[in-house]
Write a protein that holds these residues in place. Sequence first.
Motif, PDB file in Angstrom:
ATOM      1  N   PHE A 164       0.865  -1.184   0.000  1.00 57.84           N
ATOM      2  CA  PHE A 164       0.000   0.000   0.000  1.00 57.84           C
ATOM      3  C   PHE A 164       0.901   1.232   0.000  1.00 57.84           C
ATOM      4  CE2 PHE A 164      -2.377   3.140   2.540  1.00 57.84           C
ATOM      5  CZ  PHE A 164      -3.645   3.074   1.996  1.00 57.84           C
ATOM      6  N   TRP A 165       0.783   2.050  -1.032  1.00 58.90           N
ATOM      7  CA  TRP A 165       1.706   3.183  -1.142  1.00 58.90           C
ATOM      8  C   TRP A 165       0.998   4.412  -1.675  1.00 58.90           C
ATOM      9  CZ3 TRP A 165       6.021   4.209  -5.248  1.00 58.90           C
ATOM     10  CH2 TRP A 165       6.879   5.207  -4.777  1.00 58.90           C
ATOM     11  N   ILE A 166       1.046   5.484  -0.895  1.00 54.29           N
ATOM     12  CA  ILE A 166       0.566   6.794  -1.352  1.00 54.29           C
ATOM     13  C   ILE A 166       1.799   7.700  -1.310  1.00 54.29           C
ATOM     14  CG2 ILE A 166      -1.221   8.560  -1.058  1.00 54.29           C
ATOM     15  CD1 ILE A 166      -2.290   6.522   1.203  1.00 54.29           C
ATOM     16  N   PRO A 167       2.534   7.812  -2.425  1.00 57.50           N
ATOM     17  CA  PRO A 167       3.836   8.485  -2.401  1.00 57.50           C
ATOM     18  C   PRO A 167       3.812   9.877  -1.764  1.00 57.50           C
ATOM     19  CG  PRO A 167       3.484   7.449  -4.524  1.00 57.50           C
ATOM     20  CD  PRO A 167       2.197   7.316  -3.767  1.00 57.50           C
ATOM     21  N   GLN A 168       2.732  10.619  -1.958  1.00 59.44           N
ATOM     22  CA  GLN A 168       2.710  11.987  -1.431  1.00 59.44           C
ATOM     23  C   GLN A 168       2.304  12.067   0.041  1.00 59.44           C
ATOM     24  OE1 GLN A 168       0.365  13.342  -4.971  1.00 59.44           O
ATOM     25  NE2 GLN A 168       1.640  15.145  -4.736  1.00 59.44           N
ATOM     26  N   LEU A 169       1.893  10.919   0.621  1.00 62.53           N
ATOM     27  CA  LEU A 169       1.446  10.973   2.014  1.00 62.53           C
ATOM     28  C   LEU A 169       2.247  10.101   2.970  1.00 62.53           C
ATOM     29  CD1 LEU A 169      -2.455  10.988   1.704  1.00 62.53           C
ATOM     30  CD2 LEU A 169      -0.892  12.921   1.756  1.00 62.53           C
ATOM     31  N   GLN A 170       2.826   9.014   2.476  1.00 61.44           N
ATOM     32  CA  GLN A 170       3.483   8.085   3.401  1.00 61.44           C
ATOM     33  C   GLN A 170       4.338   7.092   2.618  1.00 61.44           C
ATOM     34  OE1 GLN A 170       4.929   7.097   5.985  1.00 61.44           O
ATOM     35  NE2 GLN A 170       3.357   6.706   7.519  1.00 61.44           N
ATOM     36  N   GLY A 171       5.289   6.458   3.302  1.00 63.55           N
ATOM     37  CA  GLY A 171       6.075   5.398   2.676  1.00 63.55           C
ATOM     38  C   GLY A 171       5.230   4.150   2.466  1.00 63.55           C
ATOM     39  N   LYS A 172       5.848   3.112   1.912  1.00 64.48           N
ATOM     40  CA  LYS A 172       5.105   1.888   1.591  1.00 64.48           C
ATOM     41  C   LYS A 172       4.884   1.030   2.840  1.00 64.48           C
ATOM     42  CE  LYS A 172       7.627   1.731  -2.719  1.00 64.48           C
ATOM     43  NZ  LYS A 172       8.753   1.104  -3.404  1.00 64.48           N
ATOM     44  N   MET A 173       3.822   0.221   2.784  1.00 68.33           N
ATOM     45  CA  MET A 173       3.619  -0.802   3.814  1.00 68.33           C
ATOM     46  C   MET A 173       3.044  -2.036   3.127  1.00 68.33           C
ATOM     47  SD  MET A 173       3.630  -1.687   7.089  1.00 68.33           S
ATOM     48  CE  MET A 173       3.654  -0.243   8.154  1.00 68.33           C
ATOM     49  N   ASP A 174       3.639  -3.188   3.416  1.00 64.98           N
ATOM     50  CA  ASP A 174       3.154  -4.413   2.792  1.00 64.98           C
ATOM     51  C   ASP A 174       1.822  -4.845   3.394  1.00 64.98           C
ATOM     52  OD1 ASP A 174       5.245  -4.557   1.086  1.00 64.98           O
ATOM     53  OD2 ASP A 174       6.175  -6.334   1.968  1.00 64.98           O
ATOM     54  N   ALA A 175       0.966  -5.411   2.547  1.00 62.12           N
ATOM     55  CA  ALA A 175      -0.263  -6.077   2.991  1.00 62.12           C
ATOM     56  C   ALA A 175      -0.007  -7.568   2.825  1.00 62.12           C
ATOM     57  CB  ALA A 175      -1.447  -5.637   2.141  1.00 62.12           C
ATOM     58  N   ILE A 176       0.030  -8.274   3.958  1.00 60.85           N
ATOM     59  CA  ILE A 176       0.479  -9.666   3.956  1.00 60.85           C
ATOM     60  C   ILE A 176      -0.650 -10.573   4.437  1.00 60.85           C
ATOM     61  CG2 ILE A 176       2.161 -11.256   4.986  1.00 60.85           C
ATOM     62  CD1 ILE A 176       4.015  -8.787   5.279  1.00 60.85           C
TER      63      ILE A 176
END
Length: 335
Positions: free
Chosen positions: A171-183
């Motif tokens: 899950f990545w919103i480049p302008q708001l936050q770094g990436k986070m995996d959905a596992i």
Amino acid sequence: MRGHKGRPWLRRAQLAGVALALALASSACDSPSMLDPKGPRAGKVADLWWVTLVIGAIVWLIVVFAIVLGAIVRRRSPVDRARDPVWWVVAAGAIVPMVILSGVTVYTLRTVTAVAKKGDSSSLTIEVSARQWWWQVSYPDQKFTTANELHIPVNEPVRVKLSSQDVIHSFWIPQLQGKMDAIPGRDNELWIEADKPGTYRGECAEFCGLQHANMAFVVVAESRSDFDAWTSSQEQEPSQPTDASVVKGQQVFLGSACAYCHTVKGTTASGTLGPDLTHVASRSTLASGALANTRGALAGWVLDPQSTKPNTQMPPTQMNGEDLQALLDYLESLK
Ligand code: CUA
């Protein structure tokens, strides 16, 4: 072309130039940049990027300068190898890099801590469940579910609980936050915050199958009052249709395969395999960002989703033109 025969490096350089130009052109598309942050957490990530770029550039310039200087000086006056100063090698090769890298490490750890900073327990919570290839978005406190579109109030940290129903997504919103995996089988959590109202594109950042590139979503950051208006309209069940064509469209929807996979609150359609369609007409995109939400795109998607997103779980639907128009009237009424 004849001129290149004896100079393969020239041909290679030209190909590299074309590849670079294409890469720059494609990166100049409307893809969002993490270097254009619109929230405090993304701002920290961008700051770290600029600081490491500047440090790296300075080190590079000094090293190149030293190499050039060394070559010139050595050519003019060859030195006695036995008298090379060892301290210089130790300082430039070990001590200085250790100091610089330690500084970068400390700064990176501080950034990681700042980016992971949590809001308080009363913060808005959104549950995002990734699937091949779309995002289910639930607001557990407000008790409604939507898809591929998050709304958040501006200047408020928002908790996103992240899970996956099938494979690993990110899950990545480049302008708001770094990436986070959905596992699958694991709940992850990240916090997002926007300090400027706007619509921000999010993407799946982990290869997850054939339609990985068509797994986008949008985040709409808006004022508290606009956000509250949006949630209260999403909470409501759609009113029962009265218009003849919409009534017929609802019958088509409930009588066809649509209702097995999709939910429309207030009707017998309660499938959970596909996106909740209770307010589908209020969303800006279809098929997880693959299509703009227009009547024509919706018709094409209903009849032949496989040509837009090969391998998507949505099967093609066959119906006559009259039923299709009524169905479109019904879906467009779900605001
Ligand atoms: Cu989901 Cu890539």
